[in-house]
Motif scaffolding. Structure first.
Motif, short mmCIF file in Angstrom:
data_model
loop_
_atom_site.label_atom_id
_atom_site.label_comp_id
_atom_site.label_asym_id
_atom_site.label_seq_id
_atom_site.Cartn_x
_atom_site.Cartn_y
_atom_site.Cartn_z
N THR A 42 2.92 29.55 45.70
CA THR A 42 3.05 28.58 44.61
C THR A 42 4.35 27.79 44.68
N ALA A 43 5.26 28.20 45.54
CA ALA A 43 6.54 27.50 45.62
C ALA A 43 7.12 27.69 47.02
N GLY A 44 8.02 26.78 47.38
CA GLY A 44 8.61 26.84 48.70
C GLY A 44 9.36 28.14 48.97
N MET A 45 9.91 28.75 47.89
CA MET A 45 10.71 29.95 48.11
C MET A 45 9.87 31.19 48.33
N HIS A 46 8.59 31.09 47.99
CA HIS A 46 7.70 32.25 48.04
C HIS A 46 7.79 33.02 49.37
N ILE A 70 -0.16 25.90 46.51
CA ILE A 70 -1.34 25.74 45.66
C ILE A 70 -1.04 26.34 44.29
N ARG A 71 -1.30 25.58 43.26
CA ARG A 71 -1.19 26.12 41.90
C ARG A 71 -2.52 25.83 41.21
N THR A 72 -3.17 26.88 40.76
CA THR A 72 -4.51 26.66 40.22
C THR A 72 -4.61 26.93 38.73
N GLU A 88 2.68 19.49 48.40
CA GLU A 88 3.69 19.87 49.38
C GLU A 88 5.03 19.93 48.67
N MET A 89 5.79 20.98 48.97
CA MET A 89 7.10 21.09 48.34
C MET A 89 8.21 21.04 49.39
N LEU A 90 9.08 20.07 49.20
CA LEU A 90 10.23 19.95 50.09
C LEU A 90 11.31 20.89 49.57
N PHE A 164 15.99 27.98 33.92
CA PHE A 164 16.16 29.26 34.60
C PHE A 164 14.88 29.48 35.37
N TRP A 165 14.96 29.68 36.68
CA TRP A 165 13.72 29.70 37.47
C TRP A 165 13.42 31.08 38.05
N ILE A 166 12.17 31.46 37.88
CA ILE A 166 11.67 32.68 38.51
C ILE A 166 10.19 32.48 38.83
N TRP A 206 13.53 16.97 41.10
CA TRP A 206 14.09 17.98 42.01
C TRP A 206 14.71 19.09 41.20
N ASN A 207 14.76 20.24 41.83
CA ASN A 207 15.25 21.42 41.14
C ASN A 207 16.10 22.24 42.09
N ASP A 208 17.37 22.45 41.74
CA ASP A 208 18.22 23.33 42.55
C ASP A 208 18.38 24.65 41.79
N VAL A 209 17.87 25.71 42.38
CA VAL A 209 17.98 27.02 41.71
C VAL A 209 19.09 27.82 42.37
N PHE A 210 19.92 28.41 41.54
CA PHE A 210 21.02 29.23 42.09
C PHE A 210 20.64 30.70 41.94
N VAL A 229 20.73 29.55 47.41
CA VAL A 229 20.26 28.31 46.79
C VAL A 229 18.81 28.10 47.20
N ASP A 230 17.98 27.77 46.23
CA ASP A 230 16.56 27.47 46.48
C ASP A 230 16.28 26.15 45.81
N THR A 231 15.94 25.13 46.58
CA THR A 231 15.63 23.86 45.91
C THR A 231 14.19 23.46 46.15
N GLY A 232 13.63 22.72 45.23
CA GLY A 232 12.24 22.31 45.37
C GLY A 232 12.01 20.90 44.86
N MET A 233 11.40 20.09 45.72
CA MET A 233 11.06 18.71 45.34
C MET A 233 9.58 18.50 45.67
N1 SER Z 1 11.65 27.51 43.25
C1 SER Z 1 11.94 26.28 42.60
C2 SER Z 1 10.68 25.52 42.22
O1 SER Z 1 9.60 25.87 42.64
C3 SER Z 1 12.79 25.41 43.48
O2 SER Z 1 12.27 25.37 44.77
O3 SER Z 1 10.78 24.57 41.48
#
Ligand code: SER
Length: 597
Positions: A42-46, A70-72, A88-90, A164-166, A206-210, A229-233
């Motif tokens: 569901t996210a680039g960091m997965h 994919i987010r359903t 697609e997540m950059l 706050f991202w999780i 865009w989202n920069d997660v620390f 650092v985990d960022t997602g665009m």
């Molecule tokens: N994990 C965060 C998000 O999905 C940043 O990549 O938004």
């Protein structure tokens, strides 16, 4: 600002972070291997969770990529302006390397530099975490934005629900984030208008997660051993926002599909937006799920169930436009053409994608017929004018007959459907399928227990043995491991005979008995290929890969872990050999703990 295309955004992004010493890694699978709580990535960091927790990544500690996601959860919203099931997540990552200062400075440079997105600074707004009893206010990020020249009235502190991202499961690496918004120029909706409101003035890009915490199941946060650092665009979303499009479906990624549907149906997009959007989204997502090397096929459970729903809903809307099931393959071809330069697995798996779409199309055609029969049977015995939720669900569950179809038929017959009752039944089913699915992952790749590790090594022996038997074209089409068994899929066009099964068992057990050491070496991907290492996920490796060898018998690119000697495995036994899908066989097997002498 000139129009930005998806290709430009992808290329700009990777080029920018490469120039800041990030290794470009390929997208991982669309099915997460580290999170048993969800069906899809569901996210680039997965895929990076183990590395965010401290494991060393072979490509280094500064990474960037474009990840298939994919987010359903909002699948029913598809058709409106903004919802997509695939995107697609950059992303760029620091795995214990740089932290807030560098991350924020790089984000700001990428957004505003004339060489990259060139967004006027006054169009950008930023949010930071306001702090609560579990984690402090993120003044550091706020001050970094200020030091880059961002005025105070472009900065907001927002609470945990915004900043706050999780992961959706609520468990894992997490942390406060700072989010970047684009001002659309619409008037503020009121005195309190801020990036937190959804009036449409500020749109997140865009989202920069620390990520410096780990959230346990009971909600407690502990510090991770490293600051990440985990960022997602989101690619489609950012294209839409920066080009001021009304809808994500106006972005260039849908252009060819849109034209193809218009050509095939003779209908135009503007007058049939909802159906066009549903078809475009669902065909694209289905193509990516089927094209993912995991061999997921339409079924009534887990990821296969989502896939079935997507295909069937697409067919329903094709029919609304006067098209039949065979349009699916033609449209899927457009998706493959559009994306194959980025995701090579799509063209590689083209035959499989088309065969499954065709099969499901035929099945659904039959479903529609059978479902209509049952529908008329139900209404014959109906007391009153409402079809119960239970009957509607039965139509759906047994025949895959979609609720909308029941509703349509009901309407034609002057009846209503208890949709709330249907929803209840549906939720019950979803929970059940999620539990079953989580169960099937439990002890899977996420589990590195010793017992599972043995099965990982077994998978390598099996592939090598099968290649020995049938030739080098045999590839692994899927593998699912628990601490008790292996399920191994591979390409073969016939049922294995008893002799063939016996031969496979014999070769594997011989290699176990030989007590061959399992060794690992890290090397550049090119070198691994030169040495003849097999890789199941050819398109996903970074530039440095781990290569596991079992003597001269097997050499595979793999993340591990493995046992150190084949003698640790015990005795291999095939429990079942069956078809998995067209041209794919599935072997189920166990390792029995009989010591080899
Ligand atoms: N994990 C965060 C998000 O999905 C940043 O990549 O938004």
């Amino acid at each position: 600002m000139k129009q930005l295309t998806s290709k430009e955004l992808r290329d700009f992004y990777l080029k920018f972070f490469e120039s800041h010493n990030h290794a470009i890694i390929p997208s991982s699978s669309i099915v997460p291997e580290n999170d048993p709580t969800v069906l899809f990535t569901t996210a680039g960091m997965h895929p990076l969770v183990p590395y965010l927790l401290g494991e060393s990544h072979p490509a280094g500690n500064r990474l960037c990529d474009v990840q298939k996601c994919i987010r359903t959860s909002d699948i029913d919203e598809v058709g409106d302006n903004s919802h997509l099931t695939f995107f697609e997540m950059l992303g760029n990552w620091s795995l214990g390397d740089y932290f807030k200062k560098e991350a924020i400075s790089m984000s700001y440079e990428f957004l505003t530099s004339p060489d990259y997105l060139n967004i006027p600074a006054d169009k950008l707004y930023f949010t930071c975490f306001a702090g609560d009893e579990t984690a402090p206010k993120d003044e550091e990020s706020y001050n970094i934005w200020r030091s880059l020249g961002v005025p105070e009235d472009h900065l907001f502190y927002l609470p945990k629900e915004n900043n706050f991202w999780i992961l959706g499961s609520g468990i894992g690496p997490c942390g406060p984030d700072t989010e970047m918004f684009y001002d659309t120029g619409k008037p503020a909706c009121g005195a309190d208008c801020s990036p937190a409101c959804d009036c449409g003035k500020y749109l997140e890009i865009w989202n920069d997660v620390f990520m410096e915490y780990y959230r346990a199941e009971d909600g407690t946060l502990t510090k991770l051993k490293q600051q990440n650092v985990d960022t997602g665009m989101g690619l489609e979303r950012t294209i839409t926002v920066l080009n001021s499009y009304e809808s994500v479906y106006d972005s260039d990624v849908f252009q060819n599909l849109k034209e193809k549907i218009e050509e095939l149906s003779g209908k135009n997009y503007e007058e049939n937006k909802e159906s066009f959007r549903i078809i475009m989204d669902h065909v694209r997502t289905s193509t990516f799920i089927l094209g993912d090397d995991h061999g997921i096929t339409p079924s009534n459970i887990g990821a296969g169930y989502v896939l079935r729903r997507l295909i069937r809903r697409a067919i329903r809307h094709l029919r609304k436009l006067g098209l039949m099931e065979d349009a699916l393959v033609k449209l899927s071809q457009v998706v493959i053409d559009d994306y194959q330069s980025v995701y090579h697995e799509l063209s590689k798996n083209k035959e499989f994608i088309f065969a499954e779409l065709e099969k499901e199309g035929i099945k659904f055609g039959k479903t529609i017929k059978d479902g209509e029969k049952l529908f008329y049977k139900v209404i014959k015995h109906l007391d009153g004018d409402t079809i119960s939720g239970e009957d509607a669900f039965k139509l759906f569950d047994t025949f895959g007959f979609p609720l909308e179809m029941t509703e349509e038929l009901a309407k034609e017959n002057g009846l209503k459907v208890d949709t709330l009752g249907f929803e209840e039944k549906f939720k019950e089913h979803q929970e059940k399928s999620r539990t079953i699915d989580a169960g099937s992952f439990k002890g899977g790749l996420a589990d590195s227990s010793y017992e599972s590790t043995k099965y990982h090594t077994l998978a390598h022996l099996m592939l090598a043995a099968l290649q020995h038997m049938y030739g080098p074209d045999i590839i692994q089409k899927g593998c699912n491991i628990t601490s008790e068994r292996i399920r191994f899929d591979f390409n073969l066009n016939h049922k294995m005979s008893d002799e063939e099964k016996a031969e496979l068992t014999k070769i594997v057990n011989e290699k176990i008995k030989e007590g061959i050491p399992v060794t690992m070496e890290e090397m550049p991907y090119e070198e691994a290929k030169k040495q003849g290492a097999h890789g199941t996920f050819e398109d996903r490796y970074g530039s440095i890969v781990k290569v596991y060898s079992i003597g001269d018998f097997s050499k595979e690119i793999c993340g591990g872990p493995h046992v150190s000697n084949t003698s640790e495995l015990g005795t291999f036994k095939i429990t079942k050999e069956e078809s998995s899908s067209a041209g794919v066989r599935r072997i189920k097997g166990v390792l029995e703990n009989i010591q080899n002498d």
